[in-house]
Motif scaffolding. Structure first.
Motif, mmCIF file in Angstrom:
data_model
loop_
_atom_site.group_PDB
_atom_site.id
_atom_site.type_symbol
_atom_site.label_atom_id
_atom_site.label_comp_id
_atom_site.label_asym_id
_atom_site.label_seq_id
_atom_site.Cartn_x
_atom_site.Cartn_y
_atom_site.Cartn_z
ATOM 1 N N ILE A 1 2.387 -2.123 45.650
ATOM 2 C CA ILE A 1 2.830 -1.068 44.731
ATOM 3 C C ILE A 1 4.008 -0.358 45.396
ATOM 4 N N GLN A 2 5.218 -0.539 44.864
ATOM 5 C CA GLN A 2 6.403 0.083 45.465
ATOM 6 C C GLN A 2 6.821 1.255 44.591
ATOM 7 N N VAL A 3 6.636 2.451 45.127
ATOM 8 C CA VAL A 3 6.998 3.679 44.395
ATOM 9 C C VAL A 3 8.414 4.075 44.782
ATOM 10 N N VAL A 4 9.213 4.447 43.791
ATOM 11 C CA VAL A 4 10.542 5.027 44.050
ATOM 12 C C VAL A 4 10.550 6.398 43.394
ATOM 13 N N GLN A 5 10.809 7.427 44.193
ATOM 14 C CA GLN A 5 10.826 8.780 43.633
ATOM 15 C C GLN A 5 11.892 9.603 44.330
ATOM 16 N N LYS B 1 8.494 15.367 48.555
ATOM 17 C CA LYS B 1 7.026 15.393 48.655
ATOM 18 C C LYS B 1 6.627 15.621 50.126
ATOM 19 N N LYS C 1 2.047 12.820 49.826
ATOM 20 C CA LYS C 1 2.167 11.350 49.899
ATOM 21 C C LYS C 1 0.807 10.730 50.214
ATOM 22 N N LEU D 1 -1.052 10.718 47.088
ATOM 23 C CA LEU D 1 -0.458 9.782 46.114
ATOM 24 C C LEU D 1 -0.877 8.342 46.411
ATOM 25 N N VAL D 2 -0.749 7.917 47.676
ATOM 26 C CA VAL D 2 -1.076 6.516 47.995
ATOM 27 C C VAL D 2 -2.569 6.257 47.823
ATOM 28 N N VAL E 1 0.840 0.125 49.475
ATOM 29 C CA VAL E 1 1.696 1.035 48.695
ATOM 30 C C VAL E 1 2.843 1.480 49.605
ATOM 31 N N THR E 2 4.056 1.402 49.117
ATOM 32 C CA THR E 2 5.184 1.987 49.851
ATOM 33 C C THR E 2 5.842 3.034 48.962
ATOM 34 N N VAL E 3 6.309 4.113 49.575
ATOM 35 C CA VAL E 3 6.959 5.202 48.829
ATOM 36 C C VAL E 3 8.405 5.322 49.314
ATOM 37 N N ASN E 4 9.335 4.979 48.439
ATOM 38 C CA ASN E 4 10.762 5.066 48.778
ATOM 39 C C ASN E 4 11.378 6.263 48.076
ATOM 40 N N VAL F 1 14.884 8.192 46.611
ATOM 41 C CA VAL F 1 16.286 8.108 46.198
ATOM 42 C C VAL F 1 16.727 9.509 45.790
ATOM 43 N N SER G 1 4.631 6.961 54.655
ATOM 44 C CA SER G 1 4.980 6.587 53.268
ATOM 45 C C SER G 1 4.572 5.155 52.955
ATOM 46 N N TRP G 2 3.699 4.607 53.789
ATOM 47 C CA TRP G 2 3.253 3.212 53.634
ATOM 48 C C TRP G 2 1.747 3.204 53.834
ATOM 49 N N SER G 3 1.029 2.650 52.902
ATOM 50 C CA SER G 3 -0.435 2.654 53.067
ATOM 51 C C SER G 3 -1.035 1.264 52.908
ATOM 52 N N LEU H 1 9.377 5.753 39.606
ATOM 53 C CA LEU H 1 9.306 4.337 39.215
ATOM 54 C C LEU H 1 8.226 3.697 40.070
ATOM 55 N N ILE H 2 7.274 3.033 39.416
ATOM 56 C CA ILE H 2 6.201 2.354 40.158
ATOM 57 C C ILE H 2 6.337 0.864 39.873
ATOM 58 N N GLN H 3 6.757 0.078 40.879
ATOM 59 C CA GLN H 3 6.936 -1.373 40.682
ATOM 60 C C GLN H 3 5.777 -2.087 41.342
ATOM 61 N N VAL H 4 4.928 -2.679 40.518
ATOM 62 C CA VAL H 4 3.762 -3.422 41.008
ATOM 63 C C VAL H 4 4.132 -4.898 41.142
ATOM 64 N N SER I 1 -1.482 13.448 41.113
ATOM 65 C CA SER I 1 -1.212 13.800 42.528
ATOM 66 C C SER I 1 0.182 14.409 42.726
#
Lengths: 65, 65, 65, 65, 65, 65
Positions: A4-8, A12, A17, A20-21, A41-44, A46, B50-52, F3-6, F31
């Motif tokens: 699951i790659q989150v871009v936000q 936060k 975080k 969230l994960v 899960v990764t949270v990137n 931008v 930011s990585w789980s 954006l959540i890219q699965v 969250s």
């Protein structure tokens, strides 16, 4: 193996975080039956000046709001 | 035209990244016969908070290890 | 935890993919010391009519070659 | 709903990014008829020492140029 | 070296994709001065039942429209 | 704008995807306090013969299990 790659946008806290994960992982496990250990899960982030909707950056849209 | 997008936690030196992109390119060329000039590699970094895995951040997992 | 996302044009056999993911993983482990079990590789395919260089699709460039 | 994810090396000013996301959105709308409000653009940056062509980082290639 | 990764729903013809990648490349070159040969564009497709806004898939939203 | 890219292996039904994107959106909203309409989720699929852990494809690992 789901990823699951989150871009936000930034801003936060580490605690947000953390939550969230955890929530996203639980949501994935609940709806697919996947094993938690298999979920990454990764949270990137931008910046608002690097993200646009309708050709206008979020930074400019916020400045006008 | 192959594109290799690496995502890893921060902390690698410029020299380690230099070796990593060279090794990955050679590995790709060896196993597919692609021309080296056609291979792009990008290395993106995502912080441990930011990585789980299994809903727990790598930062928290490391703190408990 | 490293993630290696490969994007390439279609046409590789299952055996070629098998070798590619093995070679890329070994290259990553060799140059960073990461544990093999921590390395994920995904191989995504984009058709030649959906990939361009200099504004021209790979399909059109190949047709002219 | 189109999503345009740009990856480039750092160094663009906020004004250049503003123009880039506007131009890319207009280009998308012109060629597909999509509604501007439905188009998202994100601009991600990867440093020259973390991006390679033919196994050599852009930083090293620039240093030799 | 810029990379433009487009994600859109299926249904565009080869000709529409041809025009899209050309327009996006020209837009990038116009606004950044990059060399056309350095610009890669990939077009990925995600089906309407695999893309959501506000938790509802585009397929379901279209069915209600 | 999140954006959540699965990325997951194929095989989920339309109904499972419907539930997945809803659950992930709700988890994100809970969250972070984001507005649901601002949350995009895309679900991409990568075949088991194109995804590896420790250099071995999921297809080969499953065949040995």
């Amino acid at each position: 193996m789901p990823l699951i790659q989150v871009v936000q946008t930034p801003g936060k806290t580490a605690e947000q975080k953390r939550e969230l994960v955890r929530e996203l992982t639980e949501a994935f496990v609940r709806s697919t039956g996947a094993k938690p250990e298999s979920v990454w899960v990764t949270v990137n982030e931008v910046a608002a000046d690097s993200w646009s909707v309708a050709g206008e950056t979020l930074a400019d849209r916020a400045a006008k709001a």
